[in-house]
Design an enzyme around this catalytic site. Structure first.
Site, PDB file in Angstrom:
ATOM      1  N   ASP A 176       0.526  10.428 -15.042  1.00  0.00           N
ATOM      2  CA  ASP A 176       0.650   9.423 -13.975  1.00  0.00           C
ATOM      3  C   ASP A 176      -0.147   8.166 -14.302  1.00  0.00           C
ATOM      4  OD1 ASP A 176      -1.667  11.048 -13.785  1.00  0.00           O
ATOM      5  OD2 ASP A 176      -2.058  10.288 -11.776  1.00  0.00           O
ATOM      6  N   GLU A 177       0.228   7.096 -13.668  1.00  0.00           N
ATOM      7  CA  GLU A 177      -0.542   5.849 -13.660  1.00  0.00           C
ATOM      8  C   GLU A 177      -1.006   5.431 -15.055  1.00  0.00           C
ATOM      9  OE1 GLU A 177      -2.279   5.962  -9.135  1.00  0.00           O
ATOM     10  OE2 GLU A 177      -3.396   7.088 -10.631  1.00  0.00           O
TER      11      GLU A 177
HETATM   12  C1  ACM Z   1      -1.437  10.463  -8.379  1.00  0.00           C
HETATM   13  O1  ACM Z   1      -1.651  10.375  -7.178  1.00  0.00           O
HETATM   14  N1  ACM Z   1      -1.791   9.501  -9.204  1.00  0.00           N
HETATM   15  C2  ACM Z   1      -0.789  11.590  -8.964  1.00  0.00           C
END
Ligand code: ACM
Ligand code: ZN
Length: 514
Positions: free
Chosen positions: A290-291
């Site tokens: 993620d991110e």
């Molecule tokens: C997330 O909330 N970055 C998985």
């Protein structure tokens, strides 16, 4: 007599008010071999909170057994008759869940039960809870307390977020600096004092065993290529430009990520995954993903060279290539791979990977067979009760057009959760609400009834010493709600931070001067 069981059982029929079974120390307990763990759970509940030690010489009998006559996996029936309680599970887990229900009944009826029949089975086979131990470290005892809470709510998948920018929490023989350096940060969101901690391999094994004794499987998460600043702080060669960074102290998405242009980064990751994988026997592995802001990759000579070699024109391709190699490595070891659904970059990854959606939930007609629903509007327990309201949490429906996702998961991120007290405040009663989606069929869910059950639910939490929000805190007034929102936005501004912007400009300047 009315009983308040959470999560609501599929069928519950009471036959009158007259107690026909009294639990005293004289009760005889009979359990077949397959019901051993359920029996141990019942004995623990009798010891605390009921404070009863069975001697088994009386006329009351309590039977725990597995029998194929109960058709649904993890399902059970519970009947109370004259001097007799019988819990029959489809499997060992079913008997265990029957015992969880029995505990709630006994507590509410002070041990004197009327004749009744319950037939129960879960709606979802994947009923998850995520604990972030990176932002704040939760010691083994606290983790065990939360595993007990999961069992109480009939949840069965523990997603253990073990690594992130703010701390590396798992000791590895091949990379000792990950914990010697990467497990400690200089300060947190609450005060200017250092914070750290990590699990030894023995502690991890003990916790996994503790989870298994409660029919909970454990999914470790080693997040990359973003969220790796604690690893970079330990081994700077992992970053683009070999940057020397401290373990992150400010919240929010960090711009320094794994340099995927260097083969040494893959050597590191494969070695780390191999060592972590040995500790987790349940065959599931979460690789994060993620991110991932790509401004470092855009400037890094190694990453740019790799992109040219592979004929890539966008960082999304580099991302997908990286995720593909990590996935293949774990799949070759026999693991089912989970990853965060990534709003910007995650379209082009292996369809067999289970995607966990926290934002951008799948559309009405999407194939949900590889989706875990962790909707942040409903299931992010760190967010204030004015935002992730008890009602959102209760009424969110992960199914679309009658099709269920692979699983559902509630999440406790801990940027602002420094203690078990705060963890309990955030998670309860929301975990109770979540459990009725995870366990109870939609047609049996009822928010008004859930609110009516709250007092009994709070007594249960108190009895097992789990901290929780009060009803007032969990159902804030409009004015309080504004207060929560103000706190939240202040928190976000704090997290975004000007510092990272200035930092990025510095890295870009350095890159130009090379
Ligand atoms: C997330 O909330 N970055 C998985
Ligand atoms: Zn790079």
């Amino acid at each position: 007599m009315e009983f308040s069981v959470i999560p609501q059982p599929v069928e519950m029929r009471l036959h009158g008010d007259r107690p026909v079974f009294r639990l005293t120390r004289l009760c005889n307990l009979h359990a077949d071999d397959e019901s051993r763990l359920a029996k141990e759970a019942l004995l623990r509940f009798l010891e605390k909170p009921l404070e009863l030690e069975l001697v088994g010489t009386g006329k009351e009998h309590l039977f725990l057994r597995v029998d194929a006559s109960v058709s649904s996996p993890e399902g059970y029936t519970l009947t109370v008759e004259e001097n007799r309680v019988t819990i029959t599970g489809h499997d060992s887990a079913g008997v265990f869940y029957g015992v969880q229900t029995l505990g709630q009944l006994l507590l509410q009826a002070d041990g004197a039960l009327p004749a009744l029949e319950i037939a129960d089975a879960p709606q979802y086979s994947y009923r998850g809870f995520l604990l972030d131990v990176s932002r704040y470290f939760f010691a083994p005892d606290a983790v065990r307390q939360l595993l007990d809470a999961m069992a109480l709510h009939k949840l069965n998948r523990f997603h253990w977020h073990l690594t992130d920018d703010h701390g590396w929490r798992i000791e590895l023989d091949n990379w000792p600096l990950l914990t010697q350096i990467g497990s400690m940060r200089a300060y947190t969101n609450f005060g200017r004092h250092p914070h750290g901690g990590y699990y030894t391999k023995d502690e991890i094994r003990e916790i996994v065993q503790y989870a298994h004794d409660r029919f909970i499987q454990v999914i470790p998460e080693v997040d990359s290529p973003g969220h790796v600043v604690s690893a970079i702080a330990s081994y700077p060669f992992l970053s683009c430009f070999n940057r020397e960074l401290p373990v992150a102290t400010n919240s929010g998405v960090q711009h320094d990520i794994l340099c995927v242009g260097k083969e040494t980064s893959f050597d590191f990751m494969f070695s780390v995954l191999d060592e972590v994988a040995e500790l987790f026997p349940d065959g599931m592995f979460h690789i994060g993903g993620d991110e991932v802001p790509t401004m470092r990759w855009d400037n890094c000579p190694d990453c740019q060279k790799k992109m040219r070699e592979l004929g890539f024109t966008s960082p999304a391709q580099l991302y997908a290539w990286y995720i593909g190699r990590i996935t293949a490595h774990l799949q070759q070891k026999g693991f089912r791979v989970f990853a965060w659904h990534n709003a910007q970059l995650g379209e082009d990854i292996d369809p067999s990977v289970i995607r966990q959606h926290w934002d951008m939930l799948p559309g009405e007609n999407a194939d949900l067979s590889h989706v875990v629903d962790a909707d942040y509007h409903s299931y992010y327990f760190d967010l204030p009760y004015g935002m992730v309201t008890l009602k959102n949490c209760y009424t969110h429906n992960p199914a679309k057009n009658g099709a269920q996702p692979f699983g559902v998961e509630c999440c406790l991120w801990t940027e602002y959760v420094p203690s078990m007290q705060k963890a309990g405040y955030c998670a309860f009663p929301r975990m109770g609400a979540f459990s009725e989606t995870a366990w109870t069929p939609p047609e049996k869910k009822n928010y008004a009834l859930f609110l009516k059950k709250l007092p009994a639910y709070f007594r249960l939490l108190d009895a097992v010493s789990l901290p929780h929000a009060t009803k007032r805190q969990a159902l804030p007034s409009l004015i309080r709600n504004w207060g929560y929102q103000a706190w939240f936005w202040r928190r976000n501004l704090h997290a975004m931070g000007l510092k990272k912007e200035l930092d990025d400009r510095k890295v870009a300047r350095e890159a130009q001067n090379r």
